[in-house]
Design a protein around this motif. Structure first.
Motif, PDB file in Angstrom:
ATOM      1  N   LEU A   1     -43.174  17.665  30.744  1.00  0.00           N
ATOM      2  CA  LEU A   1     -43.229  18.759  29.779  1.00  0.00           C
ATOM      3  C   LEU A   1     -44.501  18.699  28.948  1.00  0.00           C
ATOM      4  CD1 LEU A   1     -42.026  21.124  28.165  1.00  0.00           C
ATOM      5  CD2 LEU A   1     -40.838  19.420  26.754  1.00  0.00           C
ATOM      6  N   PHE A   2     -44.852  17.513  28.476  1.00  0.00           N
ATOM      7  CA  PHE A   2     -46.001  17.428  27.581  1.00  0.00           C
ATOM      8  C   PHE A   2     -47.338  17.531  28.326  1.00  0.00           C
ATOM      9  CE2 PHE A   2     -42.783  16.193  24.560  1.00  0.00           C
ATOM     10  CZ  PHE A   2     -43.226  16.846  23.427  1.00  0.00           C
ATOM     11  N   ARG A   3     -47.344  17.274  29.613  1.00  0.00           N
ATOM     12  CA  ARG A   3     -48.543  17.618  30.385  1.00  0.00           C
ATOM     13  C   ARG A   3     -48.737  19.134  30.386  1.00  0.00           C
ATOM     14  NH1 ARG A   3     -46.475  13.554  33.936  1.00  0.00           N
ATOM     15  NH2 ARG A   3     -47.752  11.646  33.813  1.00  0.00           N
ATOM     16  N   MET A   4     -47.634  19.873  30.553  1.00  0.00           N
ATOM     17  CA  MET A   4     -47.724  21.337  30.496  1.00  0.00           C
ATOM     18  C   MET A   4     -48.176  21.796  29.115  1.00  0.00           C
ATOM     19  SD  MET A   4     -44.504  22.885  32.583  1.00  0.00           S
ATOM     20  CE  MET A   4     -44.219  22.480  34.308  1.00  0.00           C
ATOM     21  N   VAL A   5     -47.639  21.177  28.073  1.00  0.00           N
ATOM     22  CA  VAL A   5     -48.039  21.521  26.716  1.00  0.00           C
ATOM     23  C   VAL A   5     -49.537  21.299  26.533  1.00  0.00           C
ATOM     24  CG1 VAL A   5     -47.857  20.768  24.311  1.00  0.00           C
ATOM     25  CG2 VAL A   5     -45.781  21.150  25.647  1.00  0.00           C
ATOM     26  N   GLY A   6     -50.034  20.154  26.980  1.00  0.00           N
ATOM     27  CA  GLY A   6     -51.455  19.878  26.861  1.00  0.00           C
ATOM     28  C   GLY A   6     -52.303  20.872  27.626  1.00  0.00           C
ATOM     29  N   ASN A   7     -51.860  21.237  28.829  1.00  0.00           N
ATOM     30  CA  ASN A   7     -52.606  22.216  29.620  1.00  0.00           C
ATOM     31  C   ASN A   7     -52.616  23.586  28.951  1.00  0.00           C
ATOM     32  OD1 ASN A   7     -53.194  20.321  31.580  1.00  0.00           O
ATOM     33  ND2 ASN A   7     -51.425  20.854  32.850  1.00  0.00           N
ATOM     34  N   GLN A   8     -51.504  23.963  28.323  1.00  0.00           N
ATOM     35  CA  GLN A   8     -51.459  25.252  27.653  1.00  0.00           C
ATOM     36  C   GLN A   8     -52.312  25.256  26.396  1.00  0.00           C
ATOM     37  OE1 GLN A   8     -50.357  28.101  28.790  1.00  0.00           O
ATOM     38  NE2 GLN A   8     -51.166  29.069  26.931  1.00  0.00           N
ATOM     39  N   LEU A   9     -52.359  24.151  25.668  1.00  0.00           N
ATOM     40  CA  LEU A   9     -53.253  24.062  24.520  1.00  0.00           C
ATOM     41  C   LEU A   9     -54.709  24.211  24.956  1.00  0.00           C
ATOM     42  CD1 LEU A   9     -51.572  21.146  22.537  1.00  0.00           C
ATOM     43  CD2 LEU A   9     -51.736  23.535  21.791  1.00  0.00           C
ATOM     44  N   ALA A  10     -55.067  23.551  26.070  1.00  0.00           N
ATOM     45  CA  ALA A  10     -56.432  23.683  26.586  1.00  0.00           C
ATOM     46  C   ALA A  10     -56.724  25.125  26.984  1.00  0.00           C
ATOM     47  CB  ALA A  10     -56.636  22.742  27.776  1.00  0.00           C
ATOM     48  N   ALA A  11     -55.742  25.793  27.591  1.00  0.00           N
ATOM     49  CA  ALA A  11     -55.935  27.192  27.970  1.00  0.00           C
ATOM     50  C   ALA A  11     -56.083  28.086  26.735  1.00  0.00           C
ATOM     51  CB  ALA A  11     -54.751  27.663  28.821  1.00  0.00           C
ATOM     52  N   SER A  12     -55.369  27.750  25.679  1.00  0.00           N
ATOM     53  CA  SER A  12     -55.480  28.538  24.440  1.00  0.00           C
ATOM     54  C   SER A  12     -56.856  28.402  23.807  1.00  0.00           C
ATOM     55  CB  SER A  12     -54.396  28.096  23.452  1.00  0.00           C
ATOM     56  OG  SER A  12     -53.100  28.328  23.965  1.00  0.00           O
ATOM     57  N   VAL A  13     -57.463  27.227  23.955  1.00  0.00           N
ATOM     58  CA  VAL A  13     -58.839  27.050  23.484  1.00  0.00           C
ATOM     59  C   VAL A  13     -59.797  27.826  24.375  1.00  0.00           C
ATOM     60  CG1 VAL A  13     -60.708  25.381  23.147  1.00  0.00           C
ATOM     61  CG2 VAL A  13     -58.374  24.823  22.417  1.00  0.00           C
TER      62      VAL A  13
ATOM     63  N   ASP B   1     -59.348  30.510  26.115  1.00  0.00           N
ATOM     64  CA  ASP B   1     -59.331  31.976  25.953  1.00  0.00           C
ATOM     65  C   ASP B   1     -59.618  32.425  24.530  1.00  0.00           C
ATOM     66  OD1 ASP B   1     -56.949  31.745  24.449  1.00  0.00           O
ATOM     67  OD2 ASP B   1     -55.657  32.303  26.110  1.00  0.00           O
ATOM     68  N   GLY B   2     -59.906  31.474  23.644  1.00  0.00           N
ATOM     69  CA  GLY B   2     -60.296  31.815  22.288  1.00  0.00           C
ATOM     70  C   GLY B   2     -59.155  31.987  21.311  1.00  0.00           C
ATOM     71  N   THR B   3     -57.908  31.801  21.767  1.00  0.00           N
ATOM     72  CA  THR B   3     -56.768  31.946  20.859  1.00  0.00           C
ATOM     73  C   THR B   3     -56.741  30.830  19.830  1.00  0.00           C
ATOM     74  OG1 THR B   3     -55.505  32.964  22.651  1.00  0.00           O
ATOM     75  CG2 THR B   3     -54.263  32.163  20.747  1.00  0.00           C
ATOM     76  N   LEU B   4     -57.053  29.626  20.269  1.00  0.00           N
ATOM     77  CA  LEU B   4     -56.999  28.433  19.425  1.00  0.00           C
ATOM     78  C   LEU B   4     -58.409  27.873  19.283  1.00  0.00           C
ATOM     79  CD1 LEU B   4     -54.745  26.627  18.107  1.00  0.00           C
ATOM     80  CD2 LEU B   4     -54.831  25.238  20.184  1.00  0.00           C
ATOM     81  N   ARG B   5     -58.763  27.494  18.078  1.00  0.00           N
ATOM     82  CA  ARG B   5     -60.075  26.928  17.835  1.00  0.00           C
ATOM     83  C   ARG B   5     -60.115  25.469  18.286  1.00  0.00           C
ATOM     84  NH1 ARG B   5     -60.117  29.351  11.679  1.00  0.00           N
ATOM     85  NH2 ARG B   5     -60.275  31.557  12.286  1.00  0.00           N
ATOM     86  N   PRO B   6     -61.237  25.008  18.809  1.00  0.00           N
ATOM     87  CA  PRO B   6     -61.302  23.621  19.296  1.00  0.00           C
ATOM     88  C   PRO B   6     -60.914  22.591  18.249  1.00  0.00           C
ATOM     89  CG  PRO B   6     -63.198  24.861  20.081  1.00  0.00           C
ATOM     90  CD  PRO B   6     -62.466  25.765  19.126  1.00  0.00           C
ATOM     91  N   ALA B   7     -61.341  22.742  17.018  1.00  0.00           N
ATOM     92  CA  ALA B   7     -61.013  21.764  15.985  1.00  0.00           C
ATOM     93  C   ALA B   7     -59.520  21.755  15.685  1.00  0.00           C
ATOM     94  CB  ALA B   7     -61.799  22.049  14.709  1.00  0.00           C
ATOM     95  N   GLU B   8     -58.873  22.918  15.775  1.00  0.00           N
ATOM     96  CA  GLU B   8     -57.427  22.983  15.581  1.00  0.00           C
ATOM     97  C   GLU B   8     -56.714  22.225  16.699  1.00  0.00           C
ATOM     98  OE1 GLU B   8     -56.938  27.342  13.404  1.00  0.00           O
ATOM     99  OE2 GLU B   8     -57.162  27.248  15.597  1.00  0.00           O
ATOM    100  N   ALA B   9     -57.148  22.466  17.929  1.00  0.00           N
ATOM    101  CA  ALA B   9     -56.511  21.813  19.070  1.00  0.00           C
ATOM    102  C   ALA B   9     -56.648  20.300  18.991  1.00  0.00           C
ATOM    103  CB  ALA B   9     -57.123  22.327  20.367  1.00  0.00           C
TER     104      ALA B   9
END
Length: 359
Positions: free
Chosen positions: A216-228, A230-238
């Motif tokens: 599950l947390f591998r998927m979470v990490g991959n989705q956080l990376a995808a959010s960065v 595509d610009g949804t999440l800022r790198p420093a936030e991630a």
């Protein structure tokens, strides 16, 4: 490894959302309910009219507390039908206690049909004092003690402790977890009467280094990376986002018991299978519909408190909505990999009699 942070514990998602979507925690807690009843049958009782005191550590919204506490009450009342019982629920001051209060007043609450039961709430961390000395007879803590009292570091390249390589970041988290567990035990030993008991149900890391939630947390990490990406999440936030937990090994759970004043009455290792809890993973979309809210309930406050202060409420909601939509798609595409099979340890601990030099 970056500088030490001062950010403390995280709460569960409120307004009843966590309680409605916490079936895995309920299943795991159910493993210890009979142990709690057995402890209630063995703890020393005070002389009337003094009440017996039961503490529930980490109540959240209370949905998973009603059954185990009811089992403990029935075991106590089997010993004394008129015994007054105080039940002290504890959680962080930022916890949403509203759902707990509503449950306690409902037919589903353990006070229903059990006169002489007096619930109360203490809004404090369980990694500190909760009750006066020698006030507590029986303590219960289920699927709470994996949470760290604080994130001692920022972990830019990870999101879950069991996926980290050995190194200074993992060492810092291990040290924090050891300090938290020692504090919890020391304070409960102070509060418990001699012969009082604790029943703890908690996440476990096996000899292979796994907790059962790595997929599950591998998927979470991959989705956080995808959010960065595509610009949804800022790198420093991630970089600041991390699940602030540590699943102790069996040795980490048991090593400080004697020094903190406890005898181990019993222990068991088991597993709570989320695939079974949610009816299987053959239909990935159906599983994702049911499972994503559970993941959101336990991760949203911990993850997205790290968004930058300049984000508006609408902007924050957009980030979280997009993240969980993406995670839902990943879970639906590979439900068997997402479904956790949590490793769990149940401990029954008894407060040793104090010696003549003990306070």
């Amino acid at each position: 490894m970056s500088d030490v942070t001062t950010t403390g514990e995280s709460v569960m998602l409120g307004h009843g959302f966590y309680g409605h979507h916490s079936q895995p925690q309920r299943a795991a807690a159910g493993l210890g309910a009979s142990w709690l009843a057995a402890a209630a049958s063995a703890v020393p009782l005070p002389e009337t009219p003094a009440p017996v005191v039961v503490a529930d550590h980490g109540c959240a919204g209370g949905a998973n507390e009603m059954g185990p506490v009811a089992a403990a009450l029935d075991a106590l009342r089997a010993r004394s039908s008129t015994l007054p019982v105080e039940v002290v629920h504890t959680d962080l001051p930022t916890n949403d206690f509203g759902p707990l209060f509503r449950l306690l007043q409902s037919p589903d609450g353990y006070p229903a049909g059990r006169p002489g039961v007096y619930p109360s709430v203490v809004g404090r961390t369980l990694y500190g004092p909760l009750l006066p000395d020698r006030r507590l007879h029986l303590g219960w803590c289920a699927i709470t003690l994996h949470w760290l009292s604080a994130m001692p570091i920022v972990v830019p390249e990870g999101v879950y402790s069991n996926l980290l390589p050995e190194g200074p970041e993992r060492d810092a988290l291990r040290t924090q977890a050891a300090r938290d567990w020692h504090t919890y035990l020391t304070e409960r030993a102070r509060e418990l009467v001699d012969g009082g008991e604790l029943v703890v149900v908690a996440g476990l890391t096996g000899a292979d280094g796994l907790s059962g939630a790595e997929g599950l947390f591998r998927m979470v990490g991959n989705q956080l990376a995808a959010s960065v990406a595509d610009g949804t999440l800022r790198p420093a936030e991630a970089e600041r986002i991390f699940y602030p937990t540590w699943n102790r090994t069996l040795e980490e759970w048991t090593a400080p018991l004697a020094a903190c004043g406890f005898d181990e009455v019993d222990r068991a290792e088991s597993a709570a299978d989320d695939a079974a809890t949610y009816g299987g993973t053959d239909d990935g979309a159906r599983f994702a519909d049911a499972y994503t809210p559970f993941v959101r309930a336990v991760t949203e406050p911990a993850f997205f408190r790290w968004l930058d202060d300049d984000r508006t409420t609408a902007g924050r909601e957009a980030v979280t909505t997009a993240f969980y939509a993406g995670l839902h798609a990943r879970i639906a595409a590979d439900a068997p990999a997402a479904a956790c099979r949590w490793r769990v340890v149940t401990l029954r601990l008894r407060r040793r009699p104090r010696g003549p030099d003990d306070a």
